[in-house]
Design a protein around this motif. Structure first.
Motif: not given
Length: 239
Positions: A132-161
């Motif tokens: 397991k790899y932990c992913v945490g995402i913080a939102l403000d009261e307006n549901e804006n994402i205020v944390s950094e993603f610790n995973f790649p974008s779809k353009s950077d994602y390489k399919i896991i073997d």
């Protein structure tokens, strides 16, 4: 075949040596908030505890599940369906400022100036069984994402073997550096600089001494097992 795989995995590594990768990183966002934690397997009691043990999310389903859906749509838009398909919801922390008095006896003490999010969603990215790899995402009261993603974008994602399991990871590590044993931890991690997921294997320090200690480490590209790096790490011990 499933029974054989399970037995083989138990023989090649003990559960205590399987590390939890990534980081929820809620400390920067909700650690000092008056938060309640909710999950689908939480306590059904109407008396909500303040110790962050999960509460049944169905008690507030009408309020939080639409937010969860909107967040997951944003994740899919950023990371793509392939990565999202390996994400599993774990829990969500929600800050209730009107409940501050109920948290007076809890440590750490509430400090709303250091409370940087209204919601904090915890997910597990599960590339293969037992990892397991932990992913945490913080939102403000307006549901804006205020944390950094610790995973790649779809353009950077390489399919896991998917065929690369724990036992093969360990075998590759041993073949790369026969001094990697005894193994301390195997975990699944993300390199934000190179935007790749990788397997991390670290050696256990047997004769630990005060001061600087050196140990071996190996990183295996999770999308291409032929890309392996062996290197040294150092840790400082003070008694």
């Amino acid at each position: 075949m499933s029974s054989f795989s399970c037995n083989a995995q138990e023989k090649c590594i003990d559960n205590e040596n399987i590390g939890l990768g990534g980081d929820f990183n809620s400390i920067d966002y909700t650690f000092r908030c008056p938060t309640y934690n909710f999950s689908f397997t939480g306590d059904k009691s109407k008396e909500w505890n303040i110790l962050n043990n999960p509460i049944d999310i169905n008690q507030i389903a009408d309020k939080v599940l639409p937010i969860k859906t909107r967040l997951e749509n944003k994740i899919k838009e950023y990371a793509g369906e392939k990565l999202f398909s390996k994400l599993e919801f774990y829990s969500v922390q929600i800050s209730y400022p009107d409940s501050i008095q109920k948290f007076k006896t809890r440590g750490p003490s509430v400090d709303m100036e250091k409370c940087n999010a209204k919601y904090f969603f915890d997910y597990y990215f599960i590339p293969t069984d037992s990892i397991k790899y932990c992913v945490g995402i913080a939102l403000d009261e307006n549901e804006n994402i205020v944390s950094e993603f610790n995973f790649p974008s779809k353009s950077d994602y390489k399919i896991i073997d998917d065929n690369l399991d724990l036992c093969e990871v360990i075998e590759i590590a041993k073949e790369t550096n026969n001094e990697i044993e005894p193994i301390d931890k195997v975990s699944f991690e993300f390199d934000p600089k190179n935007k790749v997921f990788y397997w991390s294997i670290t050696q256990k320090i047997i004769d630990m001494k005060e001061g600087e200690n050196e140990y071996n480490a190996i990183a295996i590209d999770a999308a291409d097992k032929t890309k392996v790096i062996s290197f040294k790490r150092k840790t400082f011990i003070q008694y």
